[in-house]
Design an enzyme around this catalytic site. Structure first.
Site, mmCIF file in Angstrom:
data_model
loop_
_atom_site.group_PDB
_atom_site.id
_atom_site.type_symbol
_atom_site.label_atom_id
_atom_site.label_comp_id
_atom_site.label_asym_id
_atom_site.label_seq_id
_atom_site.Cartn_x
_atom_site.Cartn_y
_atom_site.Cartn_z
ATOM 1 C CG HIS A 1 -1.813 1.145 1.342
ATOM 2 N ND1 HIS A 1 -2.090 1.757 2.537
ATOM 3 C CD2 HIS A 1 -2.513 1.840 0.405
ATOM 4 C CE1 HIS A 1 -2.923 2.766 2.342
ATOM 5 N NE2 HIS A 1 -3.195 2.835 1.053
ATOM 6 C CD GLU B 1 -2.470 2.891 -3.629
ATOM 7 O OE1 GLU B 1 -2.817 4.087 -3.505
ATOM 8 O OE2 GLU B 1 -2.992 1.956 -3.005
ATOM 9 N N GLY C 1 -26.388 -12.876 -0.041
ATOM 10 C CA GLY C 1 -25.778 -14.205 -0.131
ATOM 11 C C GLY C 1 -25.041 -14.370 -1.436
ATOM 12 C CG LEU D 1 -31.392 7.307 -20.823
ATOM 13 C CD1 LEU D 1 -31.945 7.069 -22.230
ATOM 14 C CD2 LEU D 1 -32.333 6.694 -19.803
#
Length: 995
Positions: free
Chosen positions: A78, A81, A331, A870
């Site tokens: 991390h 990054e 689920g 749209l």
């Protein structure tokens, strides 16, 4: 020698490519051209040519993430990054990349997941080559300078601090921390200052060296994938990519894979009690399963998730709701990393439900037994296949940034020719694979987590990284045996075939020319109907917005609560009916606002009239279920109480609105009024609310005018005949206004928060009413200020992870706001914002004409970017209608005015409204101070140094004396209200016909 970005040579496409795939399966509605490549260095590439695009974008996904951190440095992937944004050998300036994007209408971001890391950006098409050049260097020669490493670790820490009191992050880490401790899944992936700075220094570890080693080891071209989208031809895009990305080194890395599951036998058959931060109640049921990505054509996890997560009659959710134990259920399969996955059943528990966890789990196994008894059903698979195929065929266009971001990850999982369709086209029904997954969903493999405030007396442990209180224990073998033999439940059954699946996909064409903007097609005392036939997206879809406007909606906290409960109970009651429509791509929402109810129906137009008629039938004959009322009232009360656990930056936005809105009920006022919220009061309120309304509608999409009028007629007819709805008088149709701050004021409002260690400030400069000229001046000022604000306040000064500079618009007014959340006292944060704004005022004066024009063009590019869906365009027009502006062509008109603005216009605007010496300056600083242990308001925590940082910012003149707001109602009494904006489009000129 690398070619210059402006002269990409098409001849380069003959070099550097190991494999080229032209035959990529795409939707028949998709007009873009695609090509996939594998470069000589093993890098996978997807090229997307879209000559009509108004934004170009790219994303690179490297197939390594936080699970590959070294044990000594949690959070290293991390941190890597973060650091890639901080300069490269070719572009050493730390903010070069983001500055370039900002000046060309672009944006960027990245994220680190368990087994991959994704970087992405978008930019104006003409600047794509330059942006891609800067982007590619992240993966070739990042600098990782010592100074940037020392500073950026604070941003990583601030990001972690932001999440410490967030229940989602706490539960996710608890799942990891209770997994097999030898498995990489158990690691702490975010990292913080302790893991990336303090401990490494104590142990003599050089973090910069570790970052370089991590990048050198894992950032290999053969486990990377790039997706690029531009207006250029495929040949030009290919040349661009080859020239830049062949420089990425192939280290022949093997993609990390975990063939053992983090939940082995020792981690299963376990029950965990967890105390959350917010007053929530949840049950999480988890089973370990194999990685199902290789079976994407069969999608056994999708099949089972479709049935277990169903919400129609006879479903698991329907049964559990009927018992009064749960409100919602999710689920399905949950990804883990390459090599393993999970299957989960998660429910939101009621107060009674948390006492029936064992019964709920029993019901889950009864439903699983039903699936085993019935066996895999061909018709269910076929329905899932047909719905997925339909979704792919009529897939809405995505924003280029999100589109490339998703596709760069998909390149790792699907054959190149199926990268677009792999997640949609189910083609192989294999019952044995469904049975295989079902075979893992057994009591011997179960893990259960029960989450609730009521469990505080049970917990005995504290999770290391987030401080989550929990207790983990073995499940009683007798209970496991009981679940093993629960048998069947005659109230559970498989769903019926979906009657909402559309059968007509015709595109309607009016014989008359289609208007370019919405038009009013009917107007009565009761309703106005706006209509626009789609001639842009050309999909068999439509969107219907309806506002039921009533002065009762926000009359007082009591009425506000009643309307909220009506909307909540209505959605709850219609769940079984509307779930099938939702599966078939036809959704609706009903929400309460300050002005009434907003009903939205969107999706395939074929059966919209059926759904809308059912909705209105239910609304006009609604009866309150006393049991569901009490359950949902409890959920609403808990949501109001949970406000204090929201992020501090959300609090400052809330308080600013409360201070400036003509009418606004606080969370405390709403909470106090819940005592009056009874079944009897709600039953009396609903007909009263429906008896007097104004209806505003917008219908946009694949629909002819007569059909639109018929839909509008359905709504009006149901209301007038069944609820006796009468039109409001014009004087009742007023909207909210905003309080006007006094010229020269400098106001401070203080609030505290005892949950988060971070504090926050919103420094707001009110600039007056919105109009075309003021709108563009303010937007252009923010365009110039936004990137430097991030670079200065976040990257250089490290004031916090959240730094945002932009526009606040509400009730027709607008202004500049800067929001910062971090570990410093808000008073100090506000002073740094003032110093930054003073410096930017000086920089404005020095801004070159070329730089000014670049910013102006970047803003124009951003404003003229067309919505890709749209529904997004409809939403933009709906805002114009509900704000009574009707400025449907706003972007084009305002950009035309923008292009007339000069640098001096912006300088004058700054001096008039923002500068510390401005006579018309109206400043409001809303400050939320952390009183949590270790927070900025804790007396034990040292305040920031009284001397300002030596950052090169010149000091503003002494600021005006601030006035502390002690009481919000008293504060408002001394202020005038701004007038309401006049409509851009007078309604008298828009009416086309009368009903």
């Amino acid at each position: 020698m690398r070619l210059r970005p402006s002269s990409w040579s098409v001849s380069l496409t003959t070099m550097g490519v190991k494999e080229r795939v032209e035959s990529i399966v795409k939707s028949e509605e998709d007009q873009r051209e695609y090509r996939a490549l594998i470069l000589d260095n093993g890098l996978k590439v997807l090229l997307i040519s879209d000559p009509a695009t108004d934004k170009s974008a790219a994303s690179l996904n490297v197939h390594v993430g936080s699970m590959s951190d070294t044990r000594e440095l949690p959070g290293l992937a991390h941190f890597c990054e973060h650091m890639l944004f901080m300069g490269t050998e070719k572009y050493p300036c730390e903010n070069e990349y983001n500055k370039y994007l900002s000046e060309h209408g672009g944006s960027s971001n990245a994220y680190t997941a368990a087994d991959h890391t994704n970087y992405y950006f978008d930019v104006a098409p003409d600047a794509f080559a330059g942006a891609l050049d800067r982007f590619s260097q992240f993966f070739v020669t990042p600098l990782f300078t010592e100074s940037a490493v020392d500073r950026e670790v604070n941003a990583v820490n601030s990001e972690h601090e932001k999440n410490i009191q967030n229940d989602y992050w706490r539960l996710a880490q608890l799942e990891k921390s209770t997994a097999d401790p030898e498995h990489d899944f158990s690691k702490f992936g975010t990292g913080n200052k302790e893991t990336l700075d303090i401990i490494p220094k104590e142990q003599g570890i050089n973090v910069r060296d570790a970052l370089l080693q991590f990048h050198a080891k894992w950032y290999s071209s053969n486990i990377m994938a790039v997706a690029v989208l531009g207006k250029e031809s495929l040949e030009e895009l290919e040349a661009m990519v080859i020239s830049l990305f062949t420089e990425v080194e192939n280290k022949n890395v093997t993609t990390p894979e975990w063939l053992t599951h983090p939940f082995g036998p020792e981690q299963c058959r376990r029950l965990c009690y967890v105390v959350p931060v917010k007053d929530i109640r949840n049950l999480y049921i988890t089973f370990p399963i194999p990685d199902l990505h290789p079976h994407y054509k069969t999608a056994p996890g999708h099949y089972l998730g479709h049935l277990i997560g169903h919400e129609g009659p006879g479903s698991l959710l329907s049964y559990l709701k009927g018992r009064g134990w749960v409100n919602s259920l999710v689920g399905g399969q949950k990804s883990g990393a390459k090599g393993f996955a999970f299957f989960v059943v998660n429910v939101d528990l009621t107060e009674e439900g948390i006492e029936h966890v064992e019964d709920i789990v029993s019901a889950v196994f009864q439903y699983l037994n039903l699936l085993k008894k019935e066996g895999p059903q061909q018709w269910v698979f076929d329905e899932c296949r047909d719905l997925s195929s339909m979704t792919f065929r009529f897939k809405d266009k995505e924003r280029p940034q999100s589109y490339t971001c998703g596709l760069s990850e998909q390149l790792h999982y699907y054959p190149l020719e199926e990268v677009l369709c792999g997640g949609y086209l189910l083609s192989e029904f294999k019952p044995e694979l469904i049975d295989m997954v079902l075979g893992h969903l057994i009591p011997q493999n179960i893990r259960i987590a029960v989450v609730g405030k009521a469990l505080s007396e049970k917990v005995t442990c504290t999770e290391k990284w987030y401080g989550t209180c929990y207790k983990m224990e073995d499940i009683d073998p007798a209970l496991l045996e009981q679940w093993q033999s629960v048998g069947l439940n005659d109230q559970l059954r498989l769903p019926m075939k979906n009657e909402f699946v559309p059968t007509c996909f015709d595109l309607y064409k009016d014989v008359q020319p289609v208007s370019s903007l919405p038009e009013m097609i009917s107007e009565t005392p009761l309703a106005r109907v706006w209509y626009k036939q789609d001639d842009e997206f050309k999909l068999p879809k439509a969107v219907i917005y309806t506002e039921l406007f009533s002065p009762l909606a926000y009359l007082d906290p009591h009425h506000t609560n009643l309307l909220h409960m009506f909307a909540q109970l209505f959605r709850d009651a219609l769940t079984e009916y509307t779930y099938a429509a939702e599966l078939a791509g036809l959704t609706y929402s009903l929400s309460n606002t300050k002005y009434g109810l907003t009903l939205t129906v969107k999706g395939y137009d074929d059966k919209q009239h059926v759904l809308l008629e059912k909705i209105m039938e239910c609304m006009t004959s609604f009866t309150v279920d006393p049991k569901r009322f009490e359950i949902l009232k409890d959920a609403y009360v808990r949501a109001l109480r949970n406000f204090n656990a929201d992020q501090p930056h959300q609090h400052v936005v809330y308080y600013t609105s409360l201070l400036l809105s003509e009418q606004g009920w606080s969370k405390e006022e709403l909470l106090q009024a819940t005592n009056e919220m009874t079944v009897e009061n709600l039953e009396a309120f609903i007909p009263r609310f429906l008896s007097g309304l104004h209806i505003e509608m917008l219908i946009h999409g694949n629909m002819l005018k007569d059909a639109a009028l018929a839909l509008a007629g359905t709504i009006q007819e149901k209301l007038t005949t069944k609820s006796g709805t009468r039109p409001l008088v014009p004087s009742q149709l007023t909207r909210q206004r905003e309080y006007q701050l006094r010229d020269g004021c400098s106001l401070v409002y203080l609030a505290d928060n005892n949950v988060h260690r971070s504090s926050s400030v919103e420094t707001y400069f009110q600039c007056g009413l919105q109009d075309t000229h003021q709108n563009m001046l303010l937007e252009l000022l923010c365009q110039i200020f936004a990137e430097p604000a991030f670079d200065e306040l976040r990257t250089k000064e490290q004031l916090g992870y959240i730094v945002w500079c932009g526009i606040r618009r509400a009730n027709g007014t607008q202004g500049l706001r800067v929001i910062v959340q971090g570990d410093r006292h808000p008073e100090y944060l506000d002073s740094r914002i003032e110093s930054f704004l003073h410096k930017m005022g000086e920089n404005l004066e020095k801004l070159s004409e070329d730089d000014f024009l670049r910013h102006r063009e970047a803003l124009a590019s951003r404003r003229l970017e067309r919505p890709k869906k749209l529904s997004h365009l409809t939403a933009n027009w709906w805002v114009e209608i509900t704000s009574n502006q009707y400025h449907f062509d706003r972007d084009v008109c305002e950009v035309a005015h923008l292009k007339t603005l000069t640098k001096q216009n912006v300088v004058d605007f700054y001096k008039q409204c923002i500068a510390s010496t401005a006579n018309q300056r109206k400043k409001l600083s809303v400050q939320v101070v952390s009183t949590a242990p270790g927070g900025a308001g804790d007396p034990e925590v040292s305040r920031p140094p009284t001397t300002q940082p030596d950052d090169g910012l010149s000091r503003p003149p002494p600021l005006r004396e601030t006035e502390l707001i002690m009481d919000i109602p008293e504060f408002k009494q001394g202020l005038a209200l701004y007038p309401l904006m006049k409509p851009y489009l007078p309604l008298s000129k828009t009416s086309k016909s009368k009903l």
